[in-house]
Design an enzyme around this catalytic site. Sequence first.
Site, mmCIF file in Angstrom:
data_model
loop_
_atom_site.group_PDB
_atom_site.id
_atom_site.type_symbol
_atom_site.label_atom_id
_atom_site.label_comp_id
_atom_site.label_asym_id
_atom_site.label_seq_id
_atom_site.Cartn_x
_atom_site.Cartn_y
_atom_site.Cartn_z
ATOM 1 N N SER A 189 10.900 -3.720 3.979
ATOM 2 C CA SER A 189 10.164 -4.818 4.711
ATOM 3 C C SER A 189 10.511 -5.154 6.004
ATOM 4 O O SER A 189 10.276 -4.163 6.800
ATOM 5 C CB SER A 189 10.234 -6.030 3.867
ATOM 6 O OG SER A 189 9.241 -7.086 3.953
ATOM 7 N N ASP A 343 -0.110 -4.285 -1.361
ATOM 8 C CA ASP A 343 0.975 -4.959 -0.584
ATOM 9 C C ASP A 343 0.089 -5.144 0.862
ATOM 10 O O ASP A 343 -0.647 -4.298 1.294
ATOM 11 C CB ASP A 343 2.152 -3.907 -0.068
ATOM 12 C CG ASP A 343 2.924 -4.352 0.699
ATOM 13 O OD1 ASP A 343 3.102 -5.521 1.236
ATOM 14 O OD2 ASP A 343 3.869 -3.743 1.106
ATOM 15 N N HIS A 373 4.645 -5.021 -3.197
ATOM 16 C CA HIS A 373 5.721 -5.364 -2.038
ATOM 17 C C HIS A 373 6.974 -5.862 -3.019
ATOM 18 O O HIS A 373 6.779 -6.735 -3.805
ATOM 19 C CB HIS A 373 5.185 -6.492 -1.172
ATOM 20 C CG HIS A 373 6.255 -6.495 -0.011
ATOM 21 N ND1 HIS A 373 6.048 -5.765 1.159
ATOM 22 C CD2 HIS A 373 7.261 -7.464 0.469
ATOM 23 C CE1 HIS A 373 7.031 -6.163 1.834
ATOM 24 N NE2 HIS A 373 7.801 -6.901 1.485
#
Length: 403
Positions: A189, A343, A373
């Site tokens: 991320s 995501d 995610h």
Amino acid sequence: MGAKLLCFCLASALVAYYIYTPIPENIEEGWKVMLVTTMFRTVGHVAEVADRLGLMHYMEVLSLITVAEYVAPTSDENVTVTDTEFSNVPVRLYLPRKPAGGLRRAVIYFHGGGWCVGQAGMKSYDLLSRWTSNQLDAVVVSVDYRLAPKYHFPVQFEDVYSVTKFFLQSSVLSQYGVDPNKVCVAGDSAGGNLAAAVAQKLLEDSEVTTRLRAQVLLYPALQTLDLNLPSYQENENGLILPKSLMVRFWSEYFTSDSSLREAMASNRHVPAESGHLFQFVNWSNLLPEEMKKDYVYTSPVFGSSKIAKKYPGFLDPRAAPLLAEDTRLHGLPPTYVLTCEYDVLRDDGVMYVSRLRAAGVRVTHDHAKDAFHGALMFVSSPASLPVGNRLRNRYIEWLNENL
């Protein structure tokens, strides 16, 4: 009795309505994902109320999850774990305990959390780092870079770059028995964002003679220009990371001024004089046909130049690696990119894969059609999921083959 029963039924219906989140059919153990999503949503609502009342900053409330998940550095029979500092930046160091058969591999890891929350000592990151160290017989450096809202860009980047540059010194590699030809950066991320930015910057740094062997980008956030990509639209109210939260993370990375967040939310934050940058994130050219689906590309709507002049960081490739010129991508090491179907950041990773391949970089792209995610972190009870273990194993397999 009738009134009590009615109240109970109404309360139950309201709770069920609040908890319920549509879960795609191909996600295993969807009820767990639903509960975790509800937990994050609840914390977000509490954070919003606290922020509006002036009791606590929104991100400070979210950081309570980090505090709750913290585990002390604890060694086991396989790995020695210590908290220390590299170049005055806190890191958690994982060293294999078994005798080395030669020089070891090394992974420098940057945690996720939208540049605002998270830390190396969170249970999920601690487990991933010690698993990596044990499975690969590798030294793992997990970096605790400074966070927003107290610190804004470029502090986070400078912290992780400083640690990486320090660790790549010959004397430091020798101290930890690391092969200078077998070092990689990795992150998930926001951490994937930092890993990509570090890898780009190292190519330009004449002071660094040790080159990375690989980079690993796990569902990375890579661009700030277009926050209305197909993946943002499709997963606007999606699992774990809805669009509104990602926009908040992006804006908070640069400033706590709500004007930038409002401009980003309407996707009108890029000034006309920076319009040429959209060529690097034009999804109509960079996404494969199957990921464009039924979405139609529209020309960008430009915003005020005042915001960009006040907060120029969101146009900086150190914050948005997808904005790097093609010439800056040549020479990047073999790359592993993980993207997840459900995501908002899916298309960021896919577009970077396209650009890296066009630049001649060897890329392995794993697209998990049954994942969301953060899925790779769901590997421990009570929130363990089959997809989390599968993605973690694939990540380790790739490192074992390429590092």
